[in-house]
Design a protein around this motif. Sequence first.
Motif, PDB file in Angstrom:
ATOM      1  N   GLU A 293     -30.138 -35.890  -0.583  1.00 36.73           N
ATOM      2  CA  GLU A 293     -30.165 -34.639  -1.158  1.00 36.73           C
ATOM      3  C   GLU A 293     -28.722 -34.074  -1.385  1.00 36.73           C
ATOM      4  OE1 GLU A 293     -34.128 -32.182   0.934  1.00 36.73           O
ATOM      5  OE2 GLU A 293     -32.393 -32.423   2.225  1.00 36.73           O
TER       6      GLU A 293
ATOM      7  N   THR B 220     -37.709 -28.954 -10.938  1.00 40.27           N
ATOM      8  CA  THR B 220     -38.075 -29.418  -9.686  1.00 40.27           C
ATOM      9  C   THR B 220     -37.777 -28.902  -8.308  1.00 40.27           C
ATOM     10  OG1 THR B 220     -38.785 -31.446 -11.089  1.00 40.27           O
ATOM     11  CG2 THR B 220     -39.205 -31.718  -8.756  1.00 40.27           C
ATOM     12  N   LEU B 221     -36.622 -28.881  -8.059  1.00 42.68           N
ATOM     13  CA  LEU B 221     -35.964 -28.661  -7.163  1.00 42.68           C
ATOM     14  C   LEU B 221     -36.265 -27.102  -6.888  1.00 42.68           C
ATOM     15  CD1 LEU B 221     -32.705 -30.332  -6.996  1.00 42.68           C
ATOM     16  CD2 LEU B 221     -34.660 -30.927  -5.554  1.00 42.68           C
TER      17      LEU B 221
ATOM     18  N   THR C  30     -38.780 -25.493  -7.687  1.00 45.31           N
ATOM     19  CA  THR C  30     -40.350 -25.275  -7.227  1.00 45.31           C
ATOM     20  C   THR C  30     -40.671 -25.784  -5.911  1.00 45.31           C
ATOM     21  OG1 THR C  30     -40.878 -27.283  -8.399  1.00 45.31           O
ATOM     22  CG2 THR C  30     -40.878 -25.124  -9.759  1.00 45.31           C
ATOM     23  N   GLN C  31     -39.840 -26.349  -5.225  1.00 43.90           N
ATOM     24  CA  GLN C  31     -40.067 -26.718  -3.918  1.00 43.90           C
ATOM     25  C   GLN C  31     -39.791 -25.799  -2.898  1.00 43.90           C
ATOM     26  OE1 GLN C  31     -37.720 -30.472  -3.463  1.00 43.90           O
ATOM     27  NE2 GLN C  31     -39.089 -31.447  -4.920  1.00 43.90           N
TER      28      GLN C  31
END
Length: 186
Positions: free
Chosen positions: A151, A182-183, A185-186
Amino acid sequence: MTADFPPSDRDKSPQADADPVRIADALRRSPHFRSADAAPDGDTVRFTTDAGINYTLTLKPAEPTDDDLLPEPVLTEAIAAAILNHPGFVTADASPREDTITIQSRNQVRHLLVLDVDHGNAVAPEDLSTPAFDLALAADKLLASEPSDSERATAELLNYIAATWDKQDLPLREHAQALARTLRTQ
């Protein structure tokens, strides 16, 4: 005889400016289509939808019109095109004469967008979100709580791309934006 250019050299080809090739390229970049192809000297675009159905588009001369040809897209059409580039939307129909856009999301919610000039509450251009800012924001989110080594490396890469945004090529920008989405939405 037409020369075949590998994908990496397509932008350097004098035939890359042919409208069928540009249409096929736009379809390939969309999440709604699996593939698209066109011959630069032809008038047909072949493509396959996400559902696996094959289609062709044939370019024909447009009917004469009294409308002025515009040197650039009407703002509502540019907005509709940008919305259609997002995988969350399936339609975006612009009505340039009415300054409205009808959109439908992938989960079948329809909206009517009405374009209007905002005379109050002017926002300085530097205060608007930019793709580079979005990358840096995603990197900050990664670093906010005890990040793993991967990360931390991802955050460093996103920060680097954000800092050198103007020097990066389009594919790298698109990949970085997809990663940031994508990050988020996590």
